[in-house]
Design a protein around this motif. Structure first.
Motif, PDB file in Angstrom:
ATOM      1  N   ASP A 104       0.842  -1.212   0.000  1.00 46.25           N
ATOM      2  CA  ASP A 104       0.000   0.000   0.000  1.00 46.25           C
ATOM      3  C   ASP A 104       0.868   1.248   0.000  1.00 46.25           C
ATOM      4  O   ASP A 104       0.669   2.175   0.794  1.00 46.25           O
ATOM      5  CB  ASP A 104      -0.954   0.008   1.204  1.00 46.25           C
ATOM      6  N   LEU A 105       1.828   1.278  -0.885  1.00 51.80           N
ATOM      7  CA  LEU A 105       2.814   2.356  -0.938  1.00 51.80           C
ATOM      8  C   LEU A 105       2.680   3.107  -2.257  1.00 51.80           C
ATOM      9  O   LEU A 105       2.760   2.499  -3.324  1.00 51.80           O
ATOM     10  CB  LEU A 105       4.209   1.736  -0.832  1.00 51.80           C
ATOM     11  N   GLN A 109       4.979   4.000   7.806  1.00 50.60           N
ATOM     12  CA  GLN A 109       3.581   3.587   7.906  1.00 50.60           C
ATOM     13  C   GLN A 109       3.140   3.378   9.349  1.00 50.60           C
ATOM     14  O   GLN A 109       1.965   3.155   9.607  1.00 50.60           O
ATOM     15  CB  GLN A 109       3.359   2.295   7.103  1.00 50.60           C
TER      16      GLN A 109
END
Length: 176
Positions: A72-73, A90
């Motif tokens: 999820d970058l 994160q």
């Protein structure tokens, strides 16, 4: 002789030397990376906190975007950052990042073992080739000779004659 060139064309000589150094540097980089990545010890490495997205993607022959998606970058935040830095950014433990990477790499291993390509994105049509008979080979094209009316006909056996070449040349298609 080199002294005369350097005195008369200093700018040109300097540009040549700079181009040679650049070529040597890029050539060294190419050879160094080719040797490094051809070593089997660097392929399919287990993820470690010091690795970057690009390093692991190259090791597994996966697009870096696919690994970044598993983490999820966004693309602008992944370049040059280790997995430990990504975990800190994160606010999650490094073990969680490693678990997500291991899960993604396990999917890749299963996909490679089955020999399948990745599934298409949702909503895209998949067009599969339809089995059918093999296409027939093309017919041999007829040889068209120039008309010789009103002109002298080429001599028999004359070099470069289209007619004599056509008589000698084998047909272009499969044998009857």
């Amino acid at each position: 002789m080199i002294g005369r060139v350097l005195r008369g064309q200093r700018l040109l000589a300097l540009a040549f030397v700079a181009a040679m150094l650049l070529t040597l540097g890029l050539g060294w980089r190419l050879v160094d990376r080719a040797i490094y990545w051809s070593d089997p010890a660097h392929l399919h490495q287990t993820p470690a906190p010091w690795m970057t997205v690009g390093y692991l993607a190259r090791s597994w022959h996966i697009a870096p975007e696919e690994l970044a998606e598993a983490l999820d970058l966004p693309p602008e935040r992944r370049r040059g950052r280790s997995f430990a830095e990504i975990a800190a950014m994160q606010g999650v433990p490094v073990s969680e990042v490693m678990a997500r990477l291991n899960a993604r790499l396990a999917e890749e291993t299963i996909r490679a073992e089955k020999g399948r390509s990745p599934p298409p994105p949702e909503g895209e049509a998949v067009i599969l080739p339809q089995p059918g008979p093999a296409p027939a080979p093309p017919e041999a094209a007829p040889v068209i000779l120039p008309r010789t009316e009103g002109r002298a006909a080429p001599r028999e056996g004359a070099a470069g004659s289209l007619q004599s070449a056509a008589r000698v040349a084998p047909p272009l298609g499969p044998p009857p």
